[in-house]
Design a protein around this motif. Structure first.
Motif, PDB file in Angstrom:
ATOM      1  N   ASP A 235     -32.491 -12.471 -11.576  1.00 29.36           N
ATOM      2  CA  ASP A 235     -32.609 -13.920 -11.420  1.00 29.36           C
ATOM      3  C   ASP A 235     -31.278 -14.630 -11.603  1.00 29.36           C
ATOM      4  OD1 ASP A 235     -35.198 -13.239 -11.196  1.00 29.36           O
ATOM      5  OD2 ASP A 235     -35.926 -14.366 -12.926  1.00 29.36           O
ATOM      6  N   ASN A 236     -30.362 -14.015 -12.336  1.00 27.34           N
ATOM      7  CA  ASN A 236     -29.103 -14.676 -12.690  1.00 27.34           C
ATOM      8  C   ASN A 236     -27.904 -14.097 -11.945  1.00 27.34           C
ATOM      9  OD1 ASN A 236     -30.465 -16.272 -14.612  1.00 27.34           O
ATOM     10  ND2 ASN A 236     -30.337 -14.634 -16.122  1.00 27.34           N
ATOM     11  N   TRP A 237     -28.156 -13.299 -10.931  1.00 29.95           N
ATOM     12  CA  TRP A 237     -27.049 -12.687 -10.176  1.00 29.95           C
ATOM     13  C   TRP A 237     -27.458 -12.643  -8.711  1.00 29.95           C
ATOM     14  CZ3 TRP A 237     -22.615 -11.607 -12.770  1.00 29.95           C
ATOM     15  CH2 TRP A 237     -21.597 -10.955 -12.076  1.00 29.95           C
ATOM     16  N   LEU A 238     -26.780 -13.418  -7.874  1.00 28.61           N
ATOM     17  CA  LEU A 238     -27.267 -13.646  -6.514  1.00 28.61           C
ATOM     18  C   LEU A 238     -26.876 -12.558  -5.522  1.00 28.61           C
ATOM     19  CD1 LEU A 238     -26.843 -17.512  -6.071  1.00 28.61           C
ATOM     20  CD2 LEU A 238     -28.790 -16.209  -6.917  1.00 28.61           C
TER      21      LEU A 238
ATOM     22  N   ALA B 143     -16.434 -12.245 -15.071  1.00 28.53           N
ATOM     23  CA  ALA B 143     -17.053 -12.495 -13.771  1.00 28.53           C
ATOM     24  C   ALA B 143     -17.843 -13.799 -13.783  1.00 28.53           C
ATOM     25  CB  ALA B 143     -17.950 -11.324 -13.389  1.00 28.53           C
ATOM     26  N   HIS B 144     -18.560 -14.075 -14.863  1.00 32.54           N
ATOM     27  CA  HIS B 144     -19.291 -15.336 -14.972  1.00 32.54           C
ATOM     28  C   HIS B 144     -18.325 -16.520 -14.961  1.00 32.54           C
ATOM     29  CE1 HIS B 144     -23.057 -13.285 -16.763  1.00 32.54           C
ATOM     30  NE2 HIS B 144     -23.358 -13.771 -15.574  1.00 32.54           N
ATOM     31  N   THR B 145     -17.211 -16.384 -15.654  1.00 33.65           N
ATOM     32  CA  THR B 145     -16.232 -17.467 -15.686  1.00 33.65           C
ATOM     33  C   THR B 145     -15.746 -17.805 -14.286  1.00 33.65           C
ATOM     34  OG1 THR B 145     -15.504 -16.840 -17.906  1.00 33.65           O
ATOM     35  CG2 THR B 145     -13.976 -18.160 -16.591  1.00 33.65           C
ATOM     36  N   LEU B 146     -15.586 -16.801 -13.453  1.00 36.73           N
ATOM     37  CA  LEU B 146     -15.075 -16.996 -12.095  1.00 36.73           C
ATOM     38  C   LEU B 146     -16.185 -17.292 -11.086  1.00 36.73           C
ATOM     39  CD1 LEU B 146     -12.410 -14.149 -12.039  1.00 36.73           C
ATOM     40  CD2 LEU B 146     -11.993 -16.600 -12.125  1.00 36.73           C
ATOM     41  N   GLY B 147     -17.426 -17.382 -11.539  1.00 36.13           N
ATOM     42  CA  GLY B 147     -18.520 -17.716 -10.630  1.00 36.13           C
ATOM     43  C   GLY B 147     -18.951 -16.575  -9.743  1.00 36.13           C
ATOM     44  N   LEU B 148     -18.699 -15.332 -10.150  1.00 34.99           N
ATOM     45  CA  LEU B 148     -19.079 -14.195  -9.320  1.00 34.99           C
ATOM     46  C   LEU B 148     -20.571 -13.915  -9.349  1.00 34.99           C
ATOM     47  CD1 LEU B 148     -16.119 -11.749 -10.048  1.00 34.99           C
ATOM     48  CD2 LEU B 148     -16.524 -13.081  -7.987  1.00 34.99           C
ATOM     49  N   HIS B 149     -21.305 -14.610 -10.212  1.00 40.74           N
ATOM     50  CA  HIS B 149     -22.762 -14.443 -10.200  1.00 40.74           C
ATOM     51  C   HIS B 149     -23.409 -15.297  -9.110  1.00 40.74           C
ATOM     52  CE1 HIS B 149     -21.732 -17.863 -12.711  1.00 40.74           C
ATOM     53  NE2 HIS B 149     -22.962 -18.321 -12.613  1.00 40.74           N
TER      54      HIS B 149
ATOM     55  N   CYS C  43     -18.235  -8.628  -2.460  1.00 37.50           N
ATOM     56  CA  CYS C  43     -18.112  -7.200  -2.719  1.00 37.50           C
ATOM     57  C   CYS C  43     -17.944  -6.935  -4.212  1.00 37.50           C
ATOM     58  CB  CYS C  43     -16.931  -6.636  -1.931  1.00 37.50           C
ATOM     59  SG  CYS C  43     -16.810  -4.844  -2.001  1.00 37.50           S
ATOM     60  N   LEU C  44     -17.106  -7.720  -4.878  1.00 40.69           N
ATOM     61  CA  LEU C  44     -16.942  -7.570  -6.323  1.00 40.69           C
ATOM     62  C   LEU C  44     -18.252  -7.840  -7.050  1.00 40.69           C
ATOM     63  CD1 LEU C  44     -13.448  -9.172  -7.125  1.00 40.69           C
ATOM     64  CD2 LEU C  44     -14.163  -6.820  -7.552  1.00 40.69           C
ATOM     65  N   SER C  45     -18.965  -8.870  -6.619  1.00 40.40           N
ATOM     66  CA  SER C  45     -20.236  -9.201  -7.259  1.00 40.40           C
ATOM     67  C   SER C  45     -21.204  -8.035  -7.166  1.00 40.40           C
ATOM     68  CB  SER C  45     -20.845 -10.447  -6.613  1.00 40.40           C
ATOM     69  OG  SER C  45     -20.040 -11.584  -6.818  1.00 40.40           O
ATOM     70  N   TYR C  46     -21.330  -7.463  -5.971  1.00 45.02           N
ATOM     71  CA  TYR C  46     -22.258  -6.340  -5.803  1.00 45.02           C
ATOM     72  C   TYR C  46     -21.841  -5.149  -6.661  1.00 45.02           C
ATOM     73  CZ  TYR C  46     -23.719  -1.869  -4.065  1.00 45.02           C
ATOM     74  OH  TYR C  46     -24.151  -0.578  -4.011  1.00 45.02           O
ATOM     75  N   LEU C  47     -20.557  -4.802  -6.670  1.00 48.54           N
ATOM     76  CA  LEU C  47     -20.100  -3.633  -7.417  1.00 48.54           C
ATOM     77  C   LEU C  47     -20.318  -3.808  -8.921  1.00 48.54           C
ATOM     78  CD1 LEU C  47     -16.816  -2.797  -5.479  1.00 48.54           C
ATOM     79  CD2 LEU C  47     -18.955  -1.516  -5.446  1.00 48.54           C
ATOM     80  N   ILE C  48     -20.146  -5.025  -9.420  1.00 47.92           N
ATOM     81  CA  ILE C  48     -20.403  -5.281 -10.843  1.00 47.92           C
ATOM     82  C   ILE C  48     -21.890  -5.116 -11.145  1.00 47.92           C
ATOM     83  CG2 ILE C  48     -20.350  -7.058 -12.639  1.00 47.92           C
ATOM     84  CD1 ILE C  48     -17.833  -8.172 -11.255  1.00 47.92           C
TER      85      ILE C  48
ATOM     86  N   VAL D 112     -13.014  -2.081  -4.361  1.00 44.41           N
ATOM     87  CA  VAL D 112     -12.797  -3.114  -5.368  1.00 44.41           C
ATOM     88  C   VAL D 112     -11.719  -4.096  -4.939  1.00 44.41           C
ATOM     89  CG1 VAL D 112     -12.054  -3.490  -7.754  1.00 44.41           C
ATOM     90  CG2 VAL D 112     -13.569  -1.578  -7.205  1.00 44.41           C
ATOM     91  N   LEU D 113     -10.721  -3.604  -4.214  1.00 42.94           N
ATOM     92  CA  LEU D 113      -9.538  -4.415  -3.920  1.00 42.94           C
ATOM     93  C   LEU D 113      -9.516  -4.985  -2.515  1.00 42.94           C
ATOM     94  CD1 LEU D 113      -6.869  -2.123  -5.613  1.00 42.94           C
ATOM     95  CD2 LEU D 113      -8.189  -3.976  -6.617  1.00 42.94           C
ATOM     96  N   GLY D 114     -10.563  -4.780  -1.744  1.00 47.33           N
ATOM     97  CA  GLY D 114     -10.557  -5.284  -0.386  1.00 47.33           C
ATOM     98  C   GLY D 114      -9.941  -4.283   0.570  1.00 47.33           C
TER      99      GLY D 114
END
Length: 671
Positions: free
Chosen positions: A424-427, A375-381, A399-404, A274-276
């Protein structure tokens, strides 16, 4: 054709032979030759026959179940839902393609009719680029002003001046997530600030356009102070970071904090990076709420540290006090979230339930929803691969996007909820090889994460095709449709598992799987069990007509045999659990995975067709209960399932269920 003009994209007039071979848009202003034939000096002809008939538009929108069953299960993960009524993402993407490579002739007629008057090219586009602001690919056929020599959107290629800033190839990289005084929030393509207009801003050399309290960098970077009124109205007190750090230091001194961080990097981070890479956390500089979440999740593992096993033997940091630090900070911070907020909430969502016999499902699901909103606010999708930000920030975000995405699927399965995230809404739905060098993980740990991502994708299909409300309504009484859907899923699951067990088939007990490999095995059994539960569903309420149908009887017998094989391997997995498996993070959904195994055995016993089958399942249930009772003190994730099944026996099985006589006798005999 030489003397006849035609409208661009007319459905009556096909593309010329050369453009059809290229699968490119055939652009004819008045009369042939077209634009590409003129450009390449080719003869513009229309003599070759069409290669295939157009598919009726109604067939694109309304596929049927038999068609779905014939699809190769490995050909693509997300086809049109066999139980839905909507046009799926992949069919729309077949229209847009990957830029300018799809012929207009391949577009269903209904879509050509719609775009005919709008003068929008379906074949133009931006190549393989994805806009950081979320704009859809497409080429609009009107010119845009700009300096001489600029290529406009309608000129066959993207203009560098018109691309969102994070997508421009030239210029310095932008450190999006390390600006302490500014918080980034995504500017979506449908928001009030039009990305096409924002692309025309006169950005400075740092890549930003400055207002009084805002900066524009494809993201909206806001000063934290502008949210003061909203925070005050919501009763969010602004506790200083210094005060929170002092409070945390009084609970966990710095030297103990460093050892807890070391445990996190050794046990948790290898499964959930999660933290790199290691070294990102420090008790002196990291946010106190993030540190508190790390201390909470590693608390069960303090016995594996030579010093902490003594220092914390009699008095451990209060979990309630650590959570209080988080609760003081989160309501204030989520008005302008940063990545450290997402990291904190992700750790709390993955963390096992503090009371192993209580499934706090409402709170855990709300926690996940808040995480996804931040996550959506930060563009992680979105996928930041082509953004102008440092490579380490790209890998961290991916990595955060995948884990979420993964956490959403497993928590949805465990709590019986529809997933909050849609493909469709999560790349970013799996890590890529480009993310590995920055991860700081051992190659074997990275390999296991890649294996888990493959299983996550399969789980997504299971949830959509077998457990979405629309799917349940469509197939719950139709065993033929159910078999058609579950067959490819089981085939893909078994193929995945055969690849996992093959390399270690000759290994000794000393080389037994550890850490993520153990939870991967649990995830495999959990998905297998979920598919078998769906297979059994149409046989719950048999009618006289069905019981006289030979095909129905054979299908029911096969379904029960398949479920028996599934439960047998899952029970063997429980039997093989050992004390050293405690040194593994069993995430929140582990408790419901083991509980589901117990309840499925109980269901097979209560639905037995005769006395011999009932005796077999009742005996098997008592064996599994005994295994779980012996191991529950070592592995807390076993306690929920054991307690729930034990409570049924405490109440009396015949007082809980409506039992047929042969089943009731089997339970009485076993007791």
């Amino acid at each position: 054709m030489s003397g006849r003009g035609r409208r661009y994209m007319s459905k009556r007039d096909r593309a010329c032979d050369s453009c059809r071979v290229r699968k490119a848009a055939c652009r004819i202003d008045i009369t042939p030759p077209c634009y590409l034939c003129t450009l390449h000096g080719k003869e513009c002809t229309f003599v070759q026959p069409t290669s295939r008939l157009r598919q009726p538009f109604s067939e694109v929108i309304h596929p049927q179940i038999p068609q779905q069953a014939e699809v190769d299960p490995h050909s693509g993960l997300h086809e049109v839902s066999p139980v839905g009524e909507s046009v799926h993402y992949d069919h729309l993407m077949s229209i847009y393609g990957d830029g300018a490579h799809d012929s207009v002739d391949a577009v269903p007629e209904g879509f050509q009719d719609f775009f005919e008057g709008a003068r929008v090219s379906l074949a133009g586009g931006f190549g393989d680029s994805t806009w950081a602001t979320g704009l859809s690919p497409g080429s609009f056929n009107y010119p845009s002003p700009g300096p001489p020599g600029t290529r406009h959107l309608g000129d066959g290629g993207p203009s560098t001046a018109c691309l969102p800033l994070l997508m421009q190839e030239e210029g310095p990289s932008i450190c999006l997530d390390t600006q302490d005084e500014m918080t980034p929030q995504l500017l979506g393509s449908s928001g009030d600030m039009d990305p096409l207009l924002i692309s025309r801003y006169q950005y400075d050399t740092s890549g930003a356009f400055h207002f009084k309290n805002l900066n524009i960098q494809s993201f909206l970077l806001s000063k934290r102070s502008i949210f003061a009124a909203s925070r005050e109205e919501n009763g969010c007190n602004n506790l200083s970071t210094v005060e929170l750090k002092q409070e945390l230091e009084s609970l966990v001194p710095g030297d103990i904090g460093l050892r807890l961080i070391n445990i996190f990097e050794r046990i948790v981070a290898s499964d959930y990076p999660v933290l790199g890479p290691p070294g990102q956390l420090n008790p002196g500089t990291s946010p106190p709420y993030l540190l508190a979440s790390v201390y909470l999740i590693v608390e069960p593992f303090t016995k594996f540290d030579e010093r902490l096993c003594i220092d914390l033997a009699y008095e451990k940091p209060s979990g309630a006090a650590l959570y209080e630090i988080i609760n003081k900070a989160l309501p204030y911070e989520i008005h302008a979230p940063k990545l450290c907020i997402v990291q904190t909430m992700l750790l709390l969502t993955i963390r096992p339930y503090p009371n192993p016999i209580i499934l706090d499902s409402g709170f855990k699901w709300s926690q996940l929803a808040t995480l996804i909103a931040c996550a959506h606010t930060l563009g992680l999708h979105l996928d930041p691969k082509s953004w102008r930000i440092p490579s380490w920030q790209i890998s961290q975000r991916r990595c955060l996007s995948y884990l979420i995405y993964s956490t959403d699927k497993w928590l949805a399965l465990s709590l019986g909820r529809p997933p909050l995230l849609h493909y469709d809404n999560w790349l970013v739905t799996s890590p890529s090889k480009e993310d590995y060098p920055v991860s700081g993980l051992h190659p074997s740990a990275w390999s296991n994460i890649k294996k888990r991502a493959e299983l996550d994708s399969l789980l997504d299909r299971v949830l959509i095709q077998l457990y979405s409300p629309r799917a349940i309504n469509a197939i719950r009484t139709d065993y033929e449709k159910t078999v058609a859907l579950t067959g490819p899923l089981l085939q893909e699951l078994f193929s995945w598992h055969s690849q996992i067990v093959a390399p270690s088939s000759s290994s000794s007990d000393q080389d037994r799987p550890v850490a993520l490999e153990r939870t991967l095995e649990m995830n495999y059994h959990y998905i297998h069990l979920s598919i078998c539960r769906a297979i059994l569903r149409p046989f719950q309420h048999p009618t006289v007509e069905k019981l006289n149908n030979s095909n129905y009887i054979i299908a029911r017998a096969q379904a029960r045999i398949q479920t028996e094989a599934c439960i047998s391997t899952a029970a063997e997995f429980i039997h093989e659990l050992k004390a050293e498996d405690l040194e593994t993070l069993w995430p929140a959904w582990s408790a419901t995975a083991f509980s589901s195994i117990c309840f499925q055995i109980l269901h097979m016993a209560t639905s037995s067709l005769d006395r011999s089958e009932a005796d077999k399942w009742v005996t098997f249930l008592h064996q599994v209960r005994r295994d779980m009772r012996l191991k529950a003190d070592v592995l807390p994730c076993l306690r929920l399932g054991l307690l729930r099944v034990d409570s049924i026996f405490w109440k009396g099985v015949d007082n809980v269920f409506h039992l047929e006589e042969h089943v009731r006798q089997a339970f009485m005999s076993a007791s």
